[in-house]
Design an enzyme around this catalytic site. Structure first.
Site, short mmCIF file in Angstrom:
data_model
loop_
_atom_site.label_atom_id
_atom_site.label_comp_id
_atom_site.label_asym_id
_atom_site.label_seq_id
_atom_site.Cartn_x
_atom_site.Cartn_y
_atom_site.Cartn_z
CG ASP A 135 -18.35 9.21 -34.35
OD1 ASP A 135 -18.70 9.97 -33.42
OD2 ASP A 135 -17.98 8.04 -34.18
CG ASP A 140 -19.86 12.30 -30.42
OD1 ASP A 140 -20.91 11.74 -30.10
OD2 ASP A 140 -18.79 11.70 -30.60
CD GLU A 141 -22.31 8.41 -33.29
OE1 GLU A 141 -22.92 7.68 -34.06
OE2 GLU A 141 -22.07 8.12 -32.09
MG LIG Z 1 -17.61 10.08 -31.44
#
Ligand SMILES: [Mg+2]
Length: 360
Positions: free
Chosen positions: A14, A108-109
């Protein structure tokens, strides 16, 4: 019933305050300052907040006005999704050097299954460290990671040492980790469910574990089963490899080859109707329209046009298709026509939905 499987190695990566960190990296004037991406002091909602802003209570999904009240110094910047996507692609390329089993949750993960990995490294913790270092070196941004035997625990663990940290929950630590876990930290237990759990006397994993499957199903329906399993370390959901929908298409092969553009346009209208239905079903829009033409000699041609905004309406799609159709004379009669829409808003969608909810 399958039990806890201690043999898988799952990493949840993350990025730390992703959108805000990108803005601070690209604009030195924003570094060390409270920054909100999205919204403004008068309207809209915050999509992401820098760590400096979070100290004041500024978080994603709160209104810009409230954010400004919490933090008068707050600097609002508009999101640049093309830039976030560019970096996201770089990060995914790094992931694929380690494993093909990559399941992105957003820009973003992502979950990575490194049980078998391309580096032949048996330590998922060391791999996570290496991946985070490579992300930092190649993008200038920090990431955090959670490492465990399933997606559920890995996801929760990635939050523990944020920012720029990681946490491993090894197979023998899984049960104690879950037993001590506050119920509000269980992934999938939102605000409403947390309240309900509290009312039933469930505050931690241990409390949850003391309830029977019947009890949980009675109070939480289908999710009851999920809660019953995960608190026992059982979550066998696989890391579903990437390859999310990149385009949506509809096409038609004709019984009789077509040679008149007027007839082709007629056929394309009905193809556009099915395309529009599919777009509705997936709830997506796109920027690039592609017309596919297969000639009677079985050769194929595609013609594309990209517009600067997302479309999903058949009328707009057909306007572009018409342009593409008449762009060039057909070299032969046509046996198949297709329309596809790509450059989809799969990533922005989440943000847009939040915007719409609060923008009025
Ligand atoms: Mg994040």
């Amino acid at each position: 019933m399958q039990g806890l499987n201690p043999n898988r190695k799952i990493i949840h990566i993350d990025m730390d305050a992703f959108y805000a960190s990108v803005e601070q990296m690209d604009n030195p004037l924003l570094r060390g300052k409270p920054v909100a991406v999205g919204g403004s002091e008068n309207r809209g909602v915050v999509a992401a907040a820098s760590y400096e802003a979070r100290k004041f209570g500024v978080r994603s999904a709160i209104s810009g006005a409230l954010a400004k009240k919490y933090c008068p110094e707050l600097i609002f910047v508009q999101p640049r999704f093309d830039r976030y996507k560019e970096i996201s692609n770089k990060i995914r390329k790094i992931f694929y050097e380690y494993t093909d089993l990559v399941e992105p949750l957003s820009l973003d993960e992502a979950y990575l299954d490194v049980t078998k990995n391309k580096k032949g490294n048996p330590s998922a913790s060391l791999l996570a460290q290496e991946i985070r270092l490579r992300i930092l070196n190649e993008t200038g941004l920090t990431a955090s990671a959670g490492i465990s035997i399933n997606k559920f625990v890995a996801k929760i663990a990635s939050d523990y040492n944020k920012p720029n940290g990681q946490k491993t929950v090894s197979p023998d630590e899984v049960i104690p980790f879950l037993e001590e876990l506050p119920i509000r930290k269980f992934y999938g237990v939102g605000k409403v469910t947390t309240e309900k759990m509290y009312q039933l006397g469930i505050f931690t994993g241990v409390d949850l574990k003391s309830k029977t499957l019947d009890f949980l199903e009675k109070h939480f329906g289908k999710s009851g089963n999920f809660y019953f399993d995960v608190v026992r370390g059982i979550h066998n959901s696989e890391v579903k490899s990437d390859r999310i929908t990149k385009s949506v298409a509809a096409e038609h092969t004709f019984d009789i080859n077509l040679s008149s553009e007027i007839f082709m346009m007629e056929k394309l209208e009905s193809i556009a109707i099915s395309l529009e239905k599919r777009l509705k079903k997936y709830d997506v829009a796109g920027k690039t329209v592609t017309l596919k033409i297969k000639f009677s000699d079985f050769t194929q041609q595609t013609r594309s046009k990209t517009v600067p905004y997302f479309i999903s309406d058949k009328g707009l799609i057909l306007e572009i298709v018409k342009e593409l159709l008449f762009q060039e004379r057909m070299k032969d009669s046509v046996r198949l026509l297709g329309i596809s829409l790509s450059n989809l808003n799969t990533e922005e969608k989440k943000f847009l939905v939040v915007q719409l909810k609060f923008a009025f």
